[in-house]
Design an enzyme around this catalytic site. Structure first.
Site, PDB file in Angstrom:
ATOM      1  N   SER A  91     -24.450  61.632 -25.942  1.00  0.00           N
ATOM      2  CA  SER A  91     -24.963  60.415 -26.569  1.00  0.00           C
ATOM      3  C   SER A  91     -23.989  60.018 -27.650  1.00  0.00           C
ATOM      4  O   SER A  91     -23.625  60.837 -28.496  1.00  0.00           O
ATOM      5  CB  SER A  91     -26.352  60.644 -27.166  1.00  0.00           C
ATOM      6  OG  SER A  91     -26.668  59.635 -28.118  1.00  0.00           O
ATOM      7  N   CYS A 253     -25.883  52.077 -28.788  1.00  0.00           N
ATOM      8  CA  CYS A 253     -25.794  53.042 -27.689  1.00  0.00           C
ATOM      9  C   CYS A 253     -24.346  53.265 -27.254  1.00  0.00           C
ATOM     10  O   CYS A 253     -23.757  52.432 -26.560  1.00  0.00           O
ATOM     11  CB  CYS A 253     -26.653  52.606 -26.506  1.00  0.00           C
ATOM     12  SG  CYS A 253     -26.837  53.918 -25.269  1.00  0.00           S
TER      13      CYS A 253
END
Length: 344
Positions: A91, A253
């Site tokens: 991530s 993101c």
């Protein structure tokens, strides 16, 4: 207080997305590689993940990063992303949180004006370039894993929106990227609930209609997230990644921005050296840059560099006890939505 076992965490957020970092007290996770360790959490023993990601110790909108010793000699540290549904291989926002925690806590020596930190992740080696001044991380640029488009304009059937087109791409995890107007909405804070529910609905439909398997990495075989995409008037790309069981990413993101960069590269809309701004649902920004190309199992991949910033805002000390009636955590549909049963 007599605490036999406890966890030490640093509380960190990246552009509003919480990514706490476990810096002490975690049990040893079996596995020769970081991918082995992630697969152990997902298939053998998920008790630590449940302990730190479910109530009463956690809330809906957050991740927790397990900091571990690296399994490869060229890395400074290793980490695994823990979320309510499972452990994930990578991530971007969480990686930025981890780098910031390592440097500002002194666990990796900070050198000004730039410190290079190499992270062992289940998705591969991540090289981070941290801009540093007066003991703080001003920004972190991640050289992410090779990212590639697996399918463009793939059509799927949906009961609510009819036939829609999705792009399937890998940016550290697999994404289905959907132009937001196809679900009759736009990326704005007031639409967060609708987009979260739409994303989870699409994820369930995709799981029944589309299969993926990373050509090299065993166990990375699902579309982890649906990310909605839109265009901003100033040329930025609006992003809204939806996470199981029903919330939206507060950050732009990083892995999703990498996957979208791979889609743009596959379409010929970016070349090496180009940059794009990814802007989140609450206005936070990452810069996604194509810094090179690679080949992954027959896929032409782009090498993304994702730049953003994180902030340490506190510390946390969690008691671990077998006598705790909720040591395995719990999740309720009032905050998690109707998909809560999928967590058990």
């Amino acid at each position: 207080m007599n605490w036999d076992r406890s966890l030490d965490l640093l509380e960190v957020h990246c552009q509003g997305e919480i990514g706490k970092v476990i810096v002490g007290g975690a049990p040893e996770i079996p596995g020769a590689t970081m991918l082995d360790k992630m697969n152990h959490i997902n298939t053998v023993d998920d008790s630590l993940r449940r302990f730190v990601t479910f109530e009463p110790r956690a809330s809906v909108a957050m991740s927790v990063n397990l900091l571990v010793a690296p399994t490869r000699p060229d890395a400074d540290a290793g980490f695994i992303v823990l979320q309510a549904d499972r452990a994930h291989p990578m991530s971007g926002s969480n990686c930025i949180c981890v780098v910031t925690a390592l440097l500002e806590s002194g666990r990796v020596e900070m050198r000004e004006p730039e410190t290079i930190v190499r992270l062992d992740t289940p998705a591969g080696l991540i090289v981070a370039h941290a801009a540093c001044s007066k003991g703080r991380c001003l920004s972190v640029s991640l050289d992410n894993v090779p990212s590639f488009a697996e399918a463009l304009d793939l059509e799927i059937e949906t009961p609510r929106w009819g036939r829609i087109k999705v792009d399937i791409a890998f940016g550290g995890v697999y994404y289905a990227i959907v132009d937001v107007e196809q679900v009759g909405s736009e990326i704005a804070p007031s639409n967060a609930r609708y987009l979260a529910e739409a994303g989870i609905e699409l994820k369930a439909l995709l799981s029944a209609q589309v299969t993926v398997q990373h050509p090299v990495l065993t166990g990375i075989d699902e579309i982890a997230y649906v990310m909605f995409r839109g265009d901003a008037p100033d040329g930025a790309i609006r992003t809204c990644t939806t996470l199981k069981p029903g919330r939206v990413d507060r950050s732009p993101c990083g892995t999703g921005s990498s996957a979208n960069l791979a889609v743009l590269y596959a379409r010929g809309k970016v070349v090496v050296g180009d940059r794009r701004t990814s802007r989140s649902i609450i206005g936070g920004e990452f810069i996604a840059e194509a810094i090179g190309t690679a080949e992954v199992g027959g896929h032409l991949a782009v090498l993304p560099r994702i730049t953003g910033r994180a902030w340490i805002y506190g510390r946390e000390h969690l008691r671990m006890s077998d006598e705790d009636p909720f040591r395995n955590g719990f999740a309720l549909s009032d905050s998690w939505g109707p998909q809560v049963d999928a967590l058990s």
